[in-house]
Design an enzyme around this catalytic site. Sequence first.
Site, PDB file in Angstrom:
ATOM      1  N   ARG A  46      22.281   1.496  63.200  1.00 38.31           N
ATOM      2  CA  ARG A  46      20.895   1.809  63.368  1.00 38.31           C
ATOM      3  C   ARG A  46      20.258   1.051  62.378  1.00 38.31           C
ATOM      4  NH1 ARG A  46      17.500   4.082  60.900  1.00 38.31           N
ATOM      5  NH2 ARG A  46      18.677   6.025  60.635  1.00 38.31           N
ATOM      6  N   TYR A 100       5.250 -10.810  81.477  1.00 42.81           N
ATOM      7  CA  TYR A 100       6.072 -10.014  81.786  1.00 42.81           C
ATOM      8  C   TYR A 100       5.483  -8.672  82.252  1.00 42.81           C
ATOM      9  CZ  TYR A 100      10.280  -7.155  82.471  1.00 42.81           C
ATOM     10  OH  TYR A 100      11.232  -6.269  82.855  1.00 42.81           O
ATOM     11  N   ASP A 170       7.518 -15.376  74.138  1.00 41.89           N
ATOM     12  CA  ASP A 170       8.733 -14.799  75.144  1.00 41.89           C
ATOM     13  C   ASP A 170       9.492 -16.144  75.593  1.00 41.89           C
ATOM     14  OD1 ASP A 170      10.606 -13.904  76.990  1.00 41.89           O
ATOM     15  OD2 ASP A 170       9.051 -12.185  77.447  1.00 41.89           O
ATOM     16  N   LYS A 195      18.723 -11.358  80.323  1.00 38.79           N
ATOM     17  CA  LYS A 195      18.755 -12.734  81.256  1.00 38.79           C
ATOM     18  C   LYS A 195      19.695 -13.597  80.858  1.00 38.79           C
ATOM     19  CE  LYS A 195      15.734  -9.419  82.312  1.00 38.79           C
ATOM     20  NZ  LYS A 195      14.389  -9.487  82.134  1.00 38.79           N
TER      21      LYS A 195
HETATM   22  C1  LIG Z   1      13.372  -8.911  81.501  1.00 41.39           C
HETATM   23  C2  LIG Z   1      12.174  -9.384  80.713  1.00 41.39           C
HETATM   24  C3  LIG Z   1      11.845  -8.632  79.821  1.00 41.39           C
HETATM   25  C4  LIG Z   1      12.278  -7.285  79.251  1.00 41.39           C
HETATM   26  O1  LIG Z   1      13.530  -7.491  78.899  1.00 41.39           O
HETATM   27  P1  LIG Z   1      14.408  -6.046  79.200  1.00 41.39           P
HETATM   28  O2  LIG Z   1      16.009  -6.575  78.537  1.00 41.39           O
HETATM   29  O3  LIG Z   1      14.698  -5.636  80.397  1.00 41.39           O
HETATM   30  O4  LIG Z   1      13.833  -5.089  78.419  1.00 41.39           O
HETATM   31  C5  LIG Z   1      10.759  -9.324  78.920  1.00 41.39           C
HETATM   32  N1  LIG Z   1      10.426 -10.548  79.154  1.00 41.39           N
HETATM   33  C6  LIG Z   1      10.738 -11.255  80.343  1.00 41.39           C
HETATM   34  C7  LIG Z   1      10.104 -12.668  80.509  1.00 41.39           C
HETATM   35  C8  LIG Z   1      11.858 -10.611  80.989  1.00 41.39           C
HETATM   36  O5  LIG Z   1      12.195 -11.354  82.030  1.00 41.39           O
END
Ligand SMILES: *Cc1c(COP(=O)(O)O)cnc(C)c1O
Length: 379
Positions: A46, A100, A170, A195
């Site tokens: 953690r 998002y 992001d 992703k």
């Molecule tokens: C999927 C996604 C997130 C969130 O990610 P998780 O791994 O599902 O928590 C944030 N930003 C973008 C652009 C995403 O595609």
Amino acid sequence: MRFDTLAVHGGERVPGPEGSVVFPIFQGTVFTSEPGESYHDIKYHRLNSTPSQTYLHDKLAALEGAEAAVATSSGMAAVTTILHTLLGAGDHLLVNDVLYGGTHDFITGQAQRLGWEYTVIDPYDPASWEVRENTKAVLVETITNPLMRVGRLREIVAFAREHGIVSVVDNTFASPVNFRPAVAGFDLVFNSATKYLNGHSDLVAGSVAGSAELVEKVRHTLNLYGGSLDPHAGYLLARSLKTLGVRVRQQNANAQALAEFLASHPKITHVNYAGLPDHQDHAHASELLSGYGGMLSFRLAGGVRAAETFLAALTVPAVAPSLGGVETLITRPAVTSHAGMSQEDRENAGITDDLIRLSVGIEDAEDLLTDFAEALDKV
Ligand SMILES: *Cc1c(COP(=O)(O)O)cnc(C)c1O
């Protein structure tokens, strides 16, 4: 070292434990401490300090071209931990107009009870950006969902520097193959590693990278909130990172081929992909990015009914949300990622009910093109 070499060798321990070429999983949560060690030296999952975690952090930092990185239990853990690090009650945040869904819901739904203020900016119009006395940070996305707009990111970096606020991006849709925000001057970059970074649709994780000082602050918040990444998921993620460049370049090429095919097809009315010369962000995206990514969206003549017929006729892609995996995924945002928005808000944002979003995989482009052509014949 260049990107693909870093992907394979970045962060690797040489020699590895017991001479292992592949860094193993340290599944144990506890490690013995040496006399004189402080709380900061404790190795505990953690606290994001076990050997499996620090190995992954070094690999992520190498790929981002950043001083430091930390992995989180999801992309949402990454963005919420960053915001909790940068903002206190009474502070102000500037945010992208399109975010998002989870990030959007977190900010719009939680800011008030946390005492945060925020202003939505138009990321394509630098002249309209303004800070307040209490502005602490600006949060943007490299490529937005589902219209694949590319913001004025170099201008965001310059603006944040000029006003002494923290720039956060992001970079999930671009991945560090197509854009390295830390190298471009962003203070913090995060990814939903679920992703492209993982790329196999089989784990949920996040990453945060930036200066050693800022990442250490984020890690401290993360230690308290508890969103650390399990070492087994971390192992799978580190393994996937080694093929990131190979995968994403194939996805870029497949997406470009499909975008061009769709743009020239009489049954397609509109294609959103920054790699097409008539996309509104093509010019600055071409300067900013080294590839336009594997995500695109489009509309068919004939509305929702045509869209549904088309989806049912495809044989290669899976009809599913999420993105970034080796397999092609296709979805209608109006009923998946953007179902939470009202119909009116969606229409205003250009997310019509018939819009189809595609996450292109690494299959052979010819097979994808044939499948798309045959499915369009059935519409
Ligand atoms: C999927 C996604 C997130 C969130 O990610 P998780 O791994 O599902 O928590 C944030 N930003 C973008 C652009 C995403 O595609």
